[in-house]
Write an enzyme that holds these catalytic residues in place. Structure first.
Site: not given
Length: 534
Positions: A292-294, A327, A330
């Site tokens: 999951f990345i912005i 998964e 953070n």
């Protein structure tokens, strides 16, 4: 190694700082690409490429320019430096067990798509593979548009696709280098796995759509992405019931119900193979949010929550998905997830109806009786059915129930100094707070029971649980403050379209325990007798 580093100080460069990442938008196949970002962004981690010290050795003033074409994410990398030493000679001075690769290009080739090294111009020719013309203003992302929204006066879209689509697979192959650069411990997906494995992956792409007046370029600019992976789950009666996979009961003899015809398989008389085909992706499953990345230039716009809401909303409507897991979340993701989850759950009438009791039957409060967590948190409501409706793993759902009920207590009554008389307190809210802490202690003790039972000193064991409860209460207080701040600053934004706009949720730790299955976060074990996970 340290002495070598000191002697070669002018030939040492921090690999994070010299790594510059940007997005470009070409006007045509022959035009010079235009960098979209005024300032490039830097990776957070480069130890996968350049070792734990994240240092480039043997180059003077190195610069690494990694550009992605904004729409189809074709990558180009340009490595520059003023001077380069004899790397073989330096390698001989390193410890024998050192596996650090000194050559910048060689170090990067394991992570960056090979075609990125072919040219310093990301507009130099079309993308390899089956991709549509990236220079066309009519270019659109692969897959289906499932959600669009306005945020801060800007237009965004979320597209859903799979790696079974060769265009999506090539697009992701281009950009997946940012996974180890931006996610600690992030790893690349094996895109050359067998087809049945690749089909388990779903890719969600978040794009900003920028109106480009009198421009032949595509208006799409990547802002972030999310991958999810489907895992088969053993079809227990609970799982089948939650996913609506149990067959209906047989018809009654009085003719009021339809006749029950159980599914049957047939065999080929010659090969004895089953004629019917079962798609494992349609069987009861868990869905794991994996990456999951912005992208950093788009952070701070609440886009993470919007993408998470869209992803979760799409998975929530998939009937055969039993639970949605995460998964290795953070701390930042975990906080966002809590904000989004609580907003979503509070829209469910059954969740809204939950309340803390001010009294409990005396027999449930005896020292020999188990803590009546169900009575305290749910007033005997069917929390399991509610959790199945939300497709949440037990630990996350339990935390959200605790957080919600904690929010119903007046701030002035959230003080342990007020509950010395426990259930006999004259204040109704003080009694509720005492019961709430009992339920919280019960969960924390249960999930740490093995470690706590190894602590022989009872007082020390009690102090450990009490400390964990206090820490969890403090975190809940911070979460509630964050929810209030988000609600106050949330702009009025328009929602459009598609499929995922219904049932939307708003959502990258106390680290998860075994409830977060299938490759979830590392188990937070008791490092000392006074530390327990919450």
């Amino acid at each position: 190694m340290a002495d070598l580093m000191e002697a070669m100080e002018e030939w040492l460069t921090g690999s994070n700082e010299c790594f510059h990442i940007n997005l470009v938008r070409p006007a045509s196949a022959k035009a010079k690409p235009e960098r979209i970002l005024d300032e490039p962004f830097h990776p957070r981690f480069t130890y996968e490429m350049f070792g734990n010290d994240e240092k480039i050795i043997g180059y003077k003033d190195p610069r690494i320019y990694l550009d992605f074409r904004a729409n189809d994410l074709k990558a180009t990398i340009d490595i520059q430096y003023k001077q380069k030493m004899d790397l073989a000679g330096i390698k001989a001075l390193l410890p024998e067990d050192s596996e650090q690769e000194l050559d910048i290009e060689v170090a990067l080739r394991n992570f960056v798509i090979p075609t990125a090294f072919d040219s310093a111009d990301p507009s130099d020719g079309p993308s390899p593979g089956p991709s549509p013309d990236p220079y066309s203003p009519s270019w659109k992302p692969p897959g289906d548009l499932i959600h669009s929204f306005n945020a801060h006066g800007r237009q965004f879209e979320v597209w859903k696709t799979t790696f079974a689509d060769p265009v999506a697979k090539e697009l992701y192959r281009n950009v997946q280098v940012v996974v180890p650069l931006l996610i600690e411990g992030g790893s690349l997906i094996e895109l050359d796995d067998p087809e049945w494995t690749i089909e388990r992956w779903t890719l969600f792409l978040l794009y900003e759509v920028t109106p480009l007046k009198d421009s032949p370029s595509s208006p799409y600019t990547i802002a972030g992405f999310c991958t999810t992976y489907r895992l088969w789950i053993f079809p227990t009666p609970e799982v089948l019931r939650a996913t609506g996979s149990l067959p209906s009961p047989p018809g009654s003899s009085n003719g009021d119900a339809a006749t029950y015809n159980p599914p049957r398989f047939t065999q080929d008389p010659d090969t004895f193979l089953i004629n019917e085909t079962i798609n494992p992706l349609d069987e009861p499953s868990r869905e794991r949010i994996s990456q999951f990345i912005i992208l950093p230039p788009f952070q701070g716009l609440s886009l993470g929550g919007r993408l998470y809401d869209t992803v979760y909303g799409a998975l929530l409507k998939t009937p055969n998905i039993y639970e949605i897991t995460v998964e290795d979340p953070n701390e930042a993701f975990d906080a966002m997830r809590d904000y989004c989850d609580i907003v979503f759950l509070r829209k469910l009438p059954a969740f809204q109806a939950l309340s803390l009791p001010s009294t409990l039957p005396p027999e449930t409060l005896k020292k020999t009786a188990p803590i009546p967590r169900g009575l305290i948190l749910g007033n005997d409501a069917d929390l399991t059915a509610l959790r199945h409706e939300a497709k949440m793993v037990p630990r996350q759902f339990n935390r959200m129930v605790e957080l919600h009920l904690f929010s119903t207590l007046p701030v002035g009554n959230r003080n342990t100094a007020r509950i010395t008389r426990k259930e006999k307190s004259s204040s109704e809210n003080d009694r509720k707070f005492y019961f709430w802490r009992l339920a919280l202690k019960d969960r924390i003790y249960r999930q740490n029971a093995d470690q706590l039972n190894e602590v022989e000193d009872i007082e020390e064991r009690i102090a450990s649980v009490e400390g964990a409860v206090n820490n969890q209460q403090e975190e809940y207080s911070e979460r509630l403050e964050g929810i209030q701040k988000r609600a106050r600053r949330a702009p009025v934004e328009s929602e459009e379209n598609g499929e995922a706009s219904k049932g939307k949720r708003k959502r990258i730790v106390i680290e998860d325990d075994s409830d977060e299955e299938d490759g979830g976060a590392d188990d937070m074990s008791v490092a000392s007798s006074k530390k327990v996970k919450v």
